[in-house]
Design a protein around this motif. Structure first.
Motif, PDB file in Angstrom:
ATOM      1  N   LEU A 273       3.257  -7.266   6.543  1.00  0.00           N
ATOM      2  CA  LEU A 273       1.955  -7.110   5.880  1.00  0.00           C
ATOM      3  C   LEU A 273       1.197  -8.431   5.762  1.00  0.00           C
ATOM      4  CD1 LEU A 273       0.374  -4.844   4.319  1.00  0.00           C
ATOM      5  CD2 LEU A 273       1.419  -5.737   2.241  1.00  0.00           C
TER       6      LEU A 273
ATOM      7  N   HIS B  21       2.784 -11.318  13.643  1.00  0.00           N
ATOM      8  CA  HIS B  21       2.665  -9.954  13.124  1.00  0.00           C
ATOM      9  C   HIS B  21       3.134  -8.933  14.161  1.00  0.00           C
ATOM     10  CE1 HIS B  21       0.335  -6.147  12.821  1.00  0.00           C
ATOM     11  NE2 HIS B  21       0.897  -6.156  11.636  1.00  0.00           N
TER      12      HIS B  21
ATOM     13  N   LEU C  36       8.924   4.917  13.738  1.00  0.00           N
ATOM     14  CA  LEU C  36       8.066   5.756  12.892  1.00  0.00           C
ATOM     15  C   LEU C  36       6.941   6.425  13.674  1.00  0.00           C
ATOM     16  CD1 LEU C  36       7.888   3.341   9.833  1.00  0.00           C
ATOM     17  CD2 LEU C  36       9.011   5.561   9.881  1.00  0.00           C
TER      18      LEU C  36
ATOM     19  N   PRO D  59       6.545   0.124   0.400  1.00  0.00           N
ATOM     20  CA  PRO D  59       5.261   0.837   0.507  1.00  0.00           C
ATOM     21  C   PRO D  59       5.369   2.333   0.730  1.00  0.00           C
ATOM     22  CG  PRO D  59       5.741  -0.237   2.594  1.00  0.00           C
ATOM     23  CD  PRO D  59       6.883  -0.576   1.655  1.00  0.00           C
TER      24      PRO D  59
ATOM     25  N   THR E  94       3.124   5.431  -2.622  1.00  0.00           N
ATOM     26  CA  THR E  94       1.980   5.872  -1.833  1.00  0.00           C
ATOM     27  C   THR E  94       2.094   7.363  -1.491  1.00  0.00           C
ATOM     28  OG1 THR E  94       3.214   5.102   0.081  1.00  0.00           O
ATOM     29  CG2 THR E  94       1.464   3.662  -0.739  1.00  0.00           C
TER      30      THR E  94
ATOM     31  N   PRO F 147      -4.302   6.594  -2.332  1.00  0.00           N
ATOM     32  CA  PRO F 147      -3.211   6.045  -3.144  1.00  0.00           C
ATOM     33  C   PRO F 147      -3.209   4.518  -3.202  1.00  0.00           C
ATOM     34  CG  PRO F 147      -2.391   7.730  -1.633  1.00  0.00           C
ATOM     35  CD  PRO F 147      -3.803   7.431  -1.224  1.00  0.00           C
ATOM     36  N   LEU F 148      -3.734   3.866  -2.160  1.00  0.00           N
ATOM     37  CA  LEU F 148      -3.742   2.398  -2.166  1.00  0.00           C
ATOM     38  C   LEU F 148      -5.189   1.946  -2.390  1.00  0.00           C
ATOM     39  CD1 LEU F 148      -1.406   0.605   0.280  1.00  0.00           C
ATOM     40  CD2 LEU F 148      -3.284  -0.554  -0.804  1.00  0.00           C
TER      41      LEU F 148
ATOM     42  N   TYR G  94     -10.389   0.036   0.140  1.00  0.00           N
ATOM     43  CA  TYR G  94     -10.205   1.304   0.869  1.00  0.00           C
ATOM     44  C   TYR G  94     -10.694   2.505   0.049  1.00  0.00           C
ATOM     45  CZ  TYR G  94      -6.464  -1.802   2.610  1.00  0.00           C
ATOM     46  OH  TYR G  94      -5.739  -2.872   3.060  1.00  0.00           O
TER      47      TYR G  94
ATOM     48  N   GLY H 251      -7.822   5.313   4.045  1.00  0.00           N
ATOM     49  CA  GLY H 251      -6.726   5.248   3.072  1.00  0.00           C
ATOM     50  C   GLY H 251      -5.424   4.720   3.647  1.00  0.00           C
TER      51      GLY H 251
ATOM     52  N   VAL I 250      -4.967  -3.500  13.281  1.00  0.00           N
ATOM     53  CA  VAL I 250      -3.580  -3.896  13.580  1.00  0.00           C
ATOM     54  C   VAL I 250      -2.628  -3.715  12.399  1.00  0.00           C
ATOM     55  CG1 VAL I 250      -4.173  -5.536  15.425  1.00  0.00           C
ATOM     56  CG2 VAL I 250      -3.985  -6.347  13.072  1.00  0.00           C
TER      57      VAL I 250
ATOM     58  N   GLY J 131       3.646   3.615   8.467  1.00  0.00           N
ATOM     59  CA  GLY J 131       4.420   4.790   8.041  1.00  0.00           C
ATOM     60  C   GLY J 131       3.574   6.031   7.844  1.00  0.00           C
TER      61      GLY J 131
HETATM   62  C1  HEM Z   1       0.248   8.266   1.677  1.00  0.00           C
HETATM   63  C2  HEM Z   1       1.091   7.286   1.958  1.00  0.00           C
HETATM   64  C3  HEM Z   1       0.692   5.910   2.397  1.00  0.00           C
HETATM   65  C4  HEM Z   1      -0.504   5.244   2.238  1.00  0.00           C
HETATM   66  C5  HEM Z   1      -1.773   5.739   1.555  1.00  0.00           C
HETATM   67  C6  HEM Z   1      -0.343   3.944   2.863  1.00  0.00           C
HETATM   68  C7  HEM Z   1      -1.350   2.995   2.950  1.00  0.00           C
HETATM   69  C8  HEM Z   1      -1.262   1.828   3.697  1.00  0.00           C
HETATM   70  C9  HEM Z   1      -2.354   0.922   3.939  1.00  0.00           C
HETATM   71  C10 HEM Z   1      -3.763   1.056   3.375  1.00  0.00           C
HETATM   72  C11 HEM Z   1      -1.888  -0.076   4.732  1.00  0.00           C
HETATM   73  C12 HEM Z   1      -2.722  -1.217   5.317  1.00  0.00           C
HETATM   74  C13 HEM Z   1      -2.463  -2.533   4.676  1.00  0.00           C
HETATM   75  C14 HEM Z   1      -3.458  -3.585   5.103  1.00  0.00           C
HETATM   76  O1  HEM Z   1      -4.580  -3.243   5.509  1.00  0.00           O
HETATM   77  O2  HEM Z   1      -3.148  -4.762   4.942  1.00  0.00           O
HETATM   78  C15 HEM Z   1      -0.496   0.182   4.977  1.00  0.00           C
HETATM   79  C16 HEM Z   1       0.339  -0.637   5.716  1.00  0.00           C
HETATM   80  C17 HEM Z   1       1.699  -0.411   5.864  1.00  0.00           C
HETATM   81  N1  HEM Z   1       2.403   0.709   5.475  1.00  0.00           N
HETATM   82 FE1  HEM Z   1       1.650   2.312   4.510  1.00  0.00          FE
HETATM   83  N2  HEM Z   1       0.926   3.833   3.352  1.00  0.00           N
HETATM   84  C18 HEM Z   1       1.593   5.010   3.110  1.00  0.00           C
HETATM   85  C19 HEM Z   1       2.900   5.319   3.458  1.00  0.00           C
HETATM   86  C20 HEM Z   1       3.778   4.471   4.092  1.00  0.00           C
HETATM   87  C21 HEM Z   1       5.147   4.780   4.437  1.00  0.00           C
HETATM   88  C22 HEM Z   1       5.823   6.151   4.187  1.00  0.00           C
HETATM   89  C23 HEM Z   1       5.679   3.673   5.035  1.00  0.00           C
HETATM   90  C24 HEM Z   1       7.066   3.426   5.610  1.00  0.00           C
HETATM   91  C25 HEM Z   1       7.983   4.312   5.838  1.00  0.00           C
HETATM   92  C26 HEM Z   1       4.630   2.670   5.089  1.00  0.00           C
HETATM   93  C27 HEM Z   1       4.758   1.424   5.651  1.00  0.00           C
HETATM   94  C28 HEM Z   1       3.717   0.544   5.850  1.00  0.00           C
HETATM   95  C29 HEM Z   1       3.877  -0.745   6.509  1.00  0.00           C
HETATM   96  C30 HEM Z   1       5.174  -1.317   7.092  1.00  0.00           C
HETATM   97  C31 HEM Z   1       2.608  -1.339   6.510  1.00  0.00           C
HETATM   98  C32 HEM Z   1       2.252  -2.723   7.048  1.00  0.00           C
HETATM   99  C33 HEM Z   1       1.703  -2.584   8.434  1.00  0.00           C
HETATM  100  C34 HEM Z   1       1.272  -3.916   9.020  1.00  0.00           C
HETATM  101  O3  HEM Z   1       0.983  -4.858   8.288  1.00  0.00           O
HETATM  102  O4  HEM Z   1       1.246  -3.986  10.257  1.00  0.00           O
HETATM  103  N3  HEM Z   1       3.492   3.191   4.499  1.00  0.00           N
HETATM  104  N4  HEM Z   1      -0.140   1.365   4.346  1.00  0.00           N
END
Ligand code: HEM
Length: 431
Positions: free
Chosen positions: A116, A123, A134, A266, A270, A312-313, A341, A368, A373, A378
């Motif tokens: 992140l 990255h 995933l 995360p 979420t 959620p975020l 967001y 959301g 990138v 997830g």
């Molecule tokens: C409704 C459920 C979820 C929401 C709303 C959500 C939301 C987000 C958002 C907004 C980001 C972007 C962060 C950024 O812009 O810096 C993000 C990144 C990420 N999320 Fe989710 N997330 C959810 C579920 C999950 C799940 C289930 C996983 C893992 C199993 C996960 C793993 C990640 C990871 C690893 C990143 C970082 C990606 C990167 O930096 O390349 N998320 N999530």
């Protein structure tokens, strides 16, 4: 409605026009005293407990003020409108995540080895390590287990009188699926919800929330440290893959630590937030529930609409690598900029009638899950879990009723219920 000073901030000593500003090292620059000329100022604290409980009037006020607004309390810029958030997320060369995502310096330091908080090739490397597990294709074998779990969860709650939509339904899904997938051992699982929420809280600004959740966030980090050191992970999991590569000398123990924080933290709040929001929205909008019953093919679109309306975020930050124009102003290098967001997802400039819950709308453009990138790695899993719950509800539930006063879970970053009393009225055939 939140109060603002309604005007434009006076000029500040930092760069104000193209070509004159000096790139600043974000690590050395300290906190800016004020915004560049032309940026409206918002004085209420959008991270106060009251604003966390009811953020939407603040978001509307921010969007009305301009495409970029100075948050006086946090002394950072905020992008509250859709077009600018999406454009910024697409421009990861200018809007950097390292030193940028968390709003406090301690989290920026502790999280610097995460996916992140990294940029560019670093990255890509971190993300490529595990994100392939995933993809929709990789997740396909999990579908029967997710469906079966959703069935069990919904059947357990239906007709039981008043249940908690959060503890009894929404949290059951991510808590049963993700720890196994990631490879978290059985011990420590009872603390995961608390810990993962604390990690999110600690990505916010330095406030009471952050201080209160600090010990829990540190406990999770310490626990993860010991798991990684002892390589105490489940076989055939994402962590087991990392451990194999550590043994081949391709990765380090730190990568294993990062994995748990990257993928477990995360995934819980979420997804639970999305599922609980779906229960709430369909309970409050029985016409939409009726429509979904008649047209179950709308489930994937309904998931997008839930995430759009009750994202959620709430927001994450970025750090500008160079002077960057937003609308008519040039923001200085080194400035921290908030990607809102949840506000973008209700921007009346982009969405028709944005406050309305409408499962027939095309909400595929919702932000959301982020965009670009760093877009959520997830989201495929979150969509599978939320869709499975909705399909089980369709099979067994006539209607969803809110059966008491819901309580929000106070968190700097996550928007979700802490408690949501609901009654699942059984479908006639299932009664
Ligand atoms: C409704 C459920 C979820 C929401 C709303 C959500 C939301 C987000 C958002 C907004 C980001 C972007 C962060 C950024 O812009 O810096 C993000 C990144 C990420 N999320 Fe989710 N997330 C959810 C579920 C999950 C799940 C289930 C996983 C893992 C199993 C996960 C793993 C990640 C990871 C690893 C990143 C970082 C990606 C990167 O930096 O390349 N998320 N999530």
């Amino acid at each position: 409605m939140a109060e603002t000073d309604g005007g434009f901030a006076p000029g500040c000593p930092m760069a104000t026009s193209a070509g004159r500003s000096t790139p600043r090292n974000p690590r050395l620059s300290g906190r800016p005293r004020g915004p560049v000329a032309g940026v409206p100022v918002y004085r209420p604290d959008i991270y106060s407990a009251a604003a966390i409980r009811d953020p939407y009037p603040h978001y509307a006020a921010l969007r009305d003020l301009g495409s970029v607004v100075w948050l006086a309390k946090q002394r950072i810029y905020a992008l509250p409108r859709y077009a600018e958030v999406r454009a910024a997320l697409a421009d990861d060369a200018a809007y950097r995540s390292a030193h940028g995502v968390p709003l406090n310096a301690i989290a920026r330091r502790i999280g610097r080895t995460s996916t992140l908080l990294s940029d560019g090739a670093e990255h890509d490397q971190r993300r490529n390590l595990l994100a392939h597990r995933l993809t929709p294709r990789a997740l396909r074998p999990l579908q029967p287990r997710i469906d079966e779990l959703a069935e069990r969860t919904v059947r357990g709650a239906v007709g039981r009188g008043v249940v908690d939509g959060v503890d009894d339904i929404a949290l059951a899904m991510p808590l049963s699926i993700v720890p196994d997938l990631v490879g978290w051992p059985q011990r420590g699982r009872d603390r995961l919800v608390h810990w993962a929420g604390a990690i999110f809280d600690n990505l916010g600004p330095w406030n009471l929330q952050t201080v209160r959740s600090g010990p829990a966030a540190l406990s999770m980090l310490a626990f993860v440290h010991s798991l990684a050191r002892r390589r105490d992970v489940l076989p055939d999991s994402m962590a087991a893959e990392v451990v194999r590569r550590i043994e081949r000398g391709e990765l380090t123990t730190a990568d294993c630590r990062g994995l748990f924080i990257d993928y477990l933290a995360p995934s819980i709040d979420t997804t639970a937030g999305a599922i609980a929001a779906a229960l709430w929205l369909f309970a409050r909008h029985p016409d939409q529930w009726e429509l979904l019953k008649q047209r179950p093919e709308l489930v994937p679109g309904a998931v997008n609409e839930v995430i759009r309306l009750e994202s959620p975020l709430r927001a994450f930050g970025r750090r500008l690598a160079a002077p960057t124009p937003v609308g008519d102003v040039l923001l200085p290098a080194g400035a921290q900029v908030l990607m809102m967001y949840a506000s973008a997802n209700r921007d009346e400039r982009f969405w028709a009638d944005p406050e309305r819950f409408d499962i027939t709308r095309d909400a595929t453009g919702q932000l959301g899950f982020g965009y670009g990138v760093h877009g959520c790695a997830g989201q495929g899993l979150a969509r599978l879990e939320t869709s499975a719950v909705l399909r089980s509800l369709l099979a067994h539930v006539e209607r969803i009723e809110v059966a008491g006063e819901p309580e929000p879970a106070l968190n700097n970053v996550i928007h979700r219920f802490g408690r949501l009393p609901v009654r699942l009225v059984p479908a006639r055939a299932a009664a």
